[in-house]
Design a protein around this motif. Structure first.
Motif, mmCIF file in Angstrom:
data_model
loop_
_atom_site.group_PDB
_atom_site.id
_atom_site.type_symbol
_atom_site.label_atom_id
_atom_site.label_comp_id
_atom_site.label_asym_id
_atom_site.label_seq_id
_atom_site.Cartn_x
_atom_site.Cartn_y
_atom_site.Cartn_z
ATOM 1 N N LYS A 281 -16.152 -13.239 44.028
ATOM 2 C CA LYS A 281 -15.141 -14.185 44.513
ATOM 3 C C LYS A 281 -14.883 -15.311 43.515
ATOM 4 C CE LYS A 281 -16.196 -13.275 49.337
ATOM 5 N NZ LYS A 281 -16.817 -13.774 50.564
ATOM 6 N N GLN A 282 -15.778 -15.494 42.575
ATOM 7 C CA GLN A 282 -15.666 -16.588 41.616
ATOM 8 C C GLN A 282 -14.995 -16.184 40.303
ATOM 9 O OE1 GLN A 282 -19.657 -18.126 41.091
ATOM 10 N NE2 GLN A 282 -20.110 -17.827 43.251
ATOM 11 N N PHE A 283 -14.761 -14.881 40.102
ATOM 12 C CA PHE A 283 -14.259 -14.411 38.808
ATOM 13 C C PHE A 283 -13.098 -13.446 38.970
ATOM 14 C CE2 PHE A 283 -18.662 -15.572 38.138
ATOM 15 C CZ PHE A 283 -18.585 -16.337 36.977
ATOM 16 N N ASN A 284 -12.111 -13.574 38.097
ATOM 17 C CA ASN A 284 -11.009 -12.616 38.039
ATOM 18 C C ASN A 284 -11.270 -11.557 36.979
ATOM 19 O OD1 ASN A 284 -9.499 -13.844 40.057
ATOM 20 N ND2 ASN A 284 -8.529 -15.257 38.614
ATOM 21 N N ASP A 285 -11.992 -11.926 35.942
ATOM 22 C CA ASP A 285 -12.285 -11.018 34.847
ATOM 23 C C ASP A 285 -13.553 -10.222 35.149
ATOM 24 O OD1 ASP A 285 -11.800 -10.276 31.877
ATOM 25 O OD2 ASP A 285 -13.932 -10.822 31.973
ATOM 26 N N GLU A 286 -13.467 -8.891 35.077
ATOM 27 C CA GLU A 286 -14.621 -8.060 35.417
ATOM 28 C C GLU A 286 -15.801 -8.285 34.479
ATOM 29 O OE1 GLU A 286 -13.371 -4.004 35.764
ATOM 30 O OE2 GLU A 286 -12.734 -4.295 37.831
ATOM 31 N N PHE A 287 -15.540 -8.487 33.194
ATOM 32 C CA PHE A 287 -16.639 -8.697 32.261
ATOM 33 C C PHE A 287 -17.389 -9.986 32.589
ATOM 34 C CE2 PHE A 287 -14.087 -5.655 29.896
ATOM 35 C CZ PHE A 287 -15.075 -4.770 29.469
ATOM 36 N N ASP A 288 -16.665 -11.040 32.952
ATOM 37 C CA ASP A 288 -17.302 -12.289 33.364
ATOM 38 C C ASP A 288 -18.097 -12.090 34.652
ATOM 39 O OD1 ASP A 288 -16.224 -13.622 31.183
ATOM 40 O OD2 ASP A 288 -14.531 -14.443 32.319
ATOM 41 N N LEU A 289 -17.532 -11.335 35.567
ATOM 42 C CA LEU A 289 -18.193 -11.047 36.836
ATOM 43 C C LEU A 289 -19.532 -10.357 36.605
ATOM 44 C CD1 LEU A 289 -18.608 -10.327 39.856
ATOM 45 C CD2 LEU A 289 -16.965 -8.480 39.527
ATOM 46 N N TYR A 290 -19.526 -9.309 35.779
ATOM 47 C CA TYR A 290 -20.765 -8.572 35.562
ATOM 48 C C TYR A 290 -21.790 -9.399 34.806
ATOM 49 C CZ TYR A 290 -18.650 -4.543 37.637
ATOM 50 O OH TYR A 290 -18.075 -3.699 38.532
ATOM 51 N N GLY A 291 -21.323 -10.235 33.876
ATOM 52 C CA GLY A 291 -22.236 -11.133 33.180
ATOM 53 C C GLY A 291 -22.880 -12.116 34.138
ATOM 54 N N ALA A 292 -22.075 -12.676 35.044
ATOM 55 C CA ALA A 292 -22.593 -13.633 36.025
ATOM 56 C C ALA A 292 -23.557 -12.947 36.998
ATOM 57 C CB ALA A 292 -21.440 -14.287 36.786
ATOM 58 N N PHE A 293 -23.225 -11.732 37.390
ATOM 59 C CA PHE A 293 -24.107 -10.984 38.291
ATOM 60 C C PHE A 293 -25.440 -10.702 37.607
ATOM 61 C CE2 PHE A 293 -25.789 -6.879 39.763
ATOM 62 C CZ PHE A 293 -26.037 -7.198 41.085
ATOM 63 N N GLU A 294 -25.387 -10.231 36.367
ATOM 64 C CA GLU A 294 -26.618 -9.969 35.616
ATOM 65 C C GLU A 294 -27.479 -11.226 35.506
ATOM 66 O OE1 GLU A 294 -26.734 -6.782 32.131
ATOM 67 O OE2 GLU A 294 -25.206 -8.308 31.845
ATOM 68 N N HIS A 295 -26.819 -12.338 35.258
ATOM 69 C CA HIS A 295 -27.536 -13.610 35.143
ATOM 70 C C HIS A 295 -28.168 -14.001 36.486
ATOM 71 C CE1 HIS A 295 -28.563 -17.524 33.593
ATOM 72 N NE2 HIS A 295 -28.017 -18.073 34.664
ATOM 73 N N GLU A 296 -27.431 -13.825 37.560
ATOM 74 C CA GLU A 296 -27.916 -14.205 38.894
ATOM 75 C C GLU A 296 -29.166 -13.424 39.294
ATOM 76 O OE1 GLU A 296 -27.150 -15.715 43.109
ATOM 77 O OE2 GLU A 296 -25.870 -16.085 41.392
ATOM 78 N N VAL A 297 -29.172 -12.118 39.060
ATOM 79 C CA VAL A 297 -30.333 -11.301 39.441
ATOM 80 C C VAL A 297 -31.346 -11.192 38.298
ATOM 81 C CG1 VAL A 297 -29.075 -10.009 41.205
ATOM 82 C CG2 VAL A 297 -29.216 -9.090 38.872
ATOM 83 N N GLN A 298 -31.050 -11.875 37.210
ATOM 84 C CA GLN A 298 -31.898 -11.929 36.015
ATOM 85 C C GLN A 298 -32.206 -10.547 35.446
ATOM 86 O OE1 GLN A 298 -35.258 -14.584 36.130
ATOM 87 N NE2 GLN A 298 -34.094 -16.155 37.204
ATOM 88 N N TRP A 299 -31.167 -9.699 35.394
ATOM 89 C CA TRP A 299 -31.344 -8.411 34.740
ATOM 90 C C TRP A 299 -31.478 -8.584 33.236
ATOM 91 C CZ3 TRP A 299 -27.489 -4.514 37.391
ATOM 92 C CH2 TRP A 299 -28.042 -4.098 38.612
ATOM 93 N N THR A 300 -31.133 -9.741 32.735
ATOM 94 C CA THR A 300 -31.282 -10.009 31.305
ATOM 95 C C THR A 300 -32.753 -10.259 30.955
ATOM 96 O OG1 THR A 300 -30.743 -12.315 31.762
ATOM 97 C CG2 THR A 300 -28.954 -10.912 30.988
ATOM 98 N N ARG A 301 -33.569 -10.482 31.951
ATOM 99 C CA ARG A 301 -35.017 -10.657 31.770
ATOM 100 C C ARG A 301 -35.624 -9.267 31.653
ATOM 101 N NH1 ARG A 301 -38.888 -12.813 36.625
ATOM 102 N NH2 ARG A 301 -40.851 -12.262 35.652
ATOM 103 N N ARG A 302 -35.876 -8.835 30.456
ATOM 104 C CA ARG A 302 -36.352 -7.467 30.240
ATOM 105 C C ARG A 302 -37.858 -7.407 30.093
ATOM 106 N NH1 ARG A 302 -33.768 -4.345 32.537
ATOM 107 N NH2 ARG A 302 -34.644 -2.654 31.352
ATOM 108 N N ASN A 303 -38.387 -6.309 30.555
ATOM 109 C CA ASN A 303 -39.793 -5.961 30.397
ATOM 110 C C ASN A 303 -40.773 -7.029 30.865
ATOM 111 O OD1 ASN A 303 -39.065 -3.462 29.259
ATOM 112 N ND2 ASN A 303 -38.819 -4.421 27.267
ATOM 113 N N PRO A 304 -40.608 -7.512 32.086
ATOM 114 C CA PRO A 304 -41.637 -8.412 32.589
ATOM 115 C C PRO A 304 -42.927 -7.612 32.750
ATOM 116 C CG PRO A 304 -40.139 -7.813 34.348
ATOM 117 C CD PRO A 304 -39.600 -7.205 33.075
#
Length: 193
Positions: free
Chosen positions: A121-144
Motif C-alpha cells: 500500500k505504500q509503494f507504486n513501484d514493484e522494485f521498491d515494494l520488494y526491497g521494502a518487504f525484504e527489509h521489513e522481514v530482514q531477508w537481507t540478513r543472510r546466514n544467521p
C-alpha cells in the motif's frame, strides 16, 4: 486369455495404487520432518525443508523449463503462475499452519502475505515494494548462525530461499513474481490470519 488379461489389469491397478500410496507416505514424511524441526525450533533446517516441500508440491522442477521457454517465446511471463496456482490449498494451509503453530504466529507464509499486503500500500513501484518487504522481514540478513524465536523479526521465516529456488535467475522480476503469486495463492486459499 481374458482371465490372464484381467489379472494383468488388476496387477497394474495395484501397482498404480501402491505408487500413489508411496507418494502419499513420502509427502507425509516431509511434513512430519518439518513438524519435528519446527518443534525443536531449528528454524534454518525447517526453512530448507519448507523449500523442499514447496518445490515438491508445485512440481517446480518439472515445469520451470517449460515456463521459461514460453516466456522467452512470448516475451511475457504469463505461465509463471501455473506451478504455484496448482499448489493444493489444503497442503499450503498445512505448511503454513505448522509454521504458525510452532512460532506462536510469528512465522509463516500467511504472516508474510499480510506484511506484503501492508507494505504494498505504500509503494507504486514493484522494485521498491520488494526491497521494502525484504527489509521489513530482514531477508537481507543472510546466514544467521542460530537464533531463538525472538532473534528473528516477524515474517522472517520461511526465508527467501523458497523464492530463489523457484527462480532460474537470482533476483529480478521472476523472483518478485514467484513471491507475489504465492502470496496471491494464499489469499485465494483464504489463509489470512
Amino acid at each position: 486369455m481374458t482371465h490372464i488379461r484381467e489379472k494383468w489389469v488388476l496387477l497394474g491397478l495395484c501397482g498404480l495404487l501402491a505408487g500413489y500410496q508411496l507418494i502419499q507416505l513420502i509427502q507425509l514424511s516431509h511434513y512430519n520432518r518439518l513438524d519435528a524441526l519446527l518443534a525443536a525450533q531449528n528454524w534454518q533446517e525447517a526453512d530448507r525443508q519448507t523449500t523442499r516441500i514447496i518445490l515438491q508440491e508445485t512440481r517446480w522442477g518439472l515445469s520451470n523449463a517449460q515456463v521459461w521457454g514460453m516466456a522467452l517465446l512470448s516475451g511475457e511471463l504469463t505461465g509463471w503462475y501455473d506451478p504455484i496456482h496448482r499448489y493444493p490449498c489444503s497442503k499450503l494451509q498445512r505448511l503454513d499452519g505448522l509454521w504458525l503453530q510452532h512460532s506462536g504466529g510469528r512465522f509463516g507464509l500467511s504472516v508474510q502475505q499480510q506484511i506484503f499486503e501492508r507494505v504494498a500500500k505504500q509503494f507504486n513501484d514493484e522494485f521498491d515494494l520488494y526491497g521494502a518487504f525484504e527489509h521489513e522481514v530482514q531477508w537481507t540478513r543472510r546466514n544467521p548462525s542460530v537464533g531463538g524465536l525472538s532473534e528473528f523479526p516477524v515474517g522472517h521465516f520461511p526465508s527467501q530461499d523458497w523464492v530463489q529456488a523457484t527462480t532460474v535467475v537470482g533476483k529480478g522480476e521472476p523472483w518478485m513474481l514467484s513471491a507475489k503469486y504465492l502470496y496471491d495463492r494464499i489469499q485465494e486459499c483464504q489463509m489470512a490470519q
